[in-house]
Design a protein around this motif. Sequence first.
Motif: not given
Length: 282
Positions: A55-64
């Motif tokens: 959702a914003s820079p610095g966040e990691d991709a996750t498994c929803p």
Amino acid sequence: MTTLAKRRPAPPRHRSWPWCRLCSGIALDLGSTRTRAWTSGRRTILDVPTVTFPASPGEDATCPIQRGTIVDTPGTARMLDRLLAPRLPRHGRPLLILTTPVLGGVAYRAEARTAVEVLRPRTVLTVPTARAVAVAAKADLARPLLVVDLGAHLTEVTLLVDGAVTDARRTALGTSDLDDRTAPTRITDAVVAMVTGMLDQDHTPHTLHALRRGTLLAGGGALRADLTGPLGEGLRAPVRPVRAPHTAAVRGAAQLLRAAHAHPSSTQASDAPRHRPLHGAL
């Protein structure tokens, strides 16, 4: 004196599917590791990892989605918006057919419907994954049918009678759990145990007739000979992997989508989106 007949205005031209605003559609299968979608007018199936877009820079991709449960609804919505919104007609309100785990229940369907609202569907129809697989396989639904979905994180066994779900079992175990320390027999033994339980508790001949007819296999696990071979031996009955089993659910949903467009009276557009099951689930 001859009076010229008043010319009637030409009817508005109907734009061909899928570019007609009211005729666009999406078939969607949300898996724990892969998301598969088909949009009207496309020849290929979109097949991508089920991961969120930060959702914003610095966040990691996750498994929803984990083990058949949507754990991050906003993340699922962002993923769908990025993947599918550019593929839809501008200002379109698509008809959306969504496959759901047979035992996902009301909670799963509610979270999934919330996520797909980002696509502005005019109608959302849900169909049990096992039913979609049977449609893709062109199975005779007038006879009892056993469907085993061997997924990456979830394995489901479903009994269909006259096309409706009458019994289902599942285990939070899939092909992603298999490694050097976990033998494939762990999954096949679990499936055999679930089918045995269904046989023991079914006071009708439906489960037995379906088993003798041959179990339909879908999901990525149906591509593995180390699962399909032992499963047939354990069930002592034929097993029949469907063609391209990893995409069978979304292909079945796409066939149902085409059928819905061929009979639009059942899914007429309205100002507010509607949500209803296409076929009943437990």
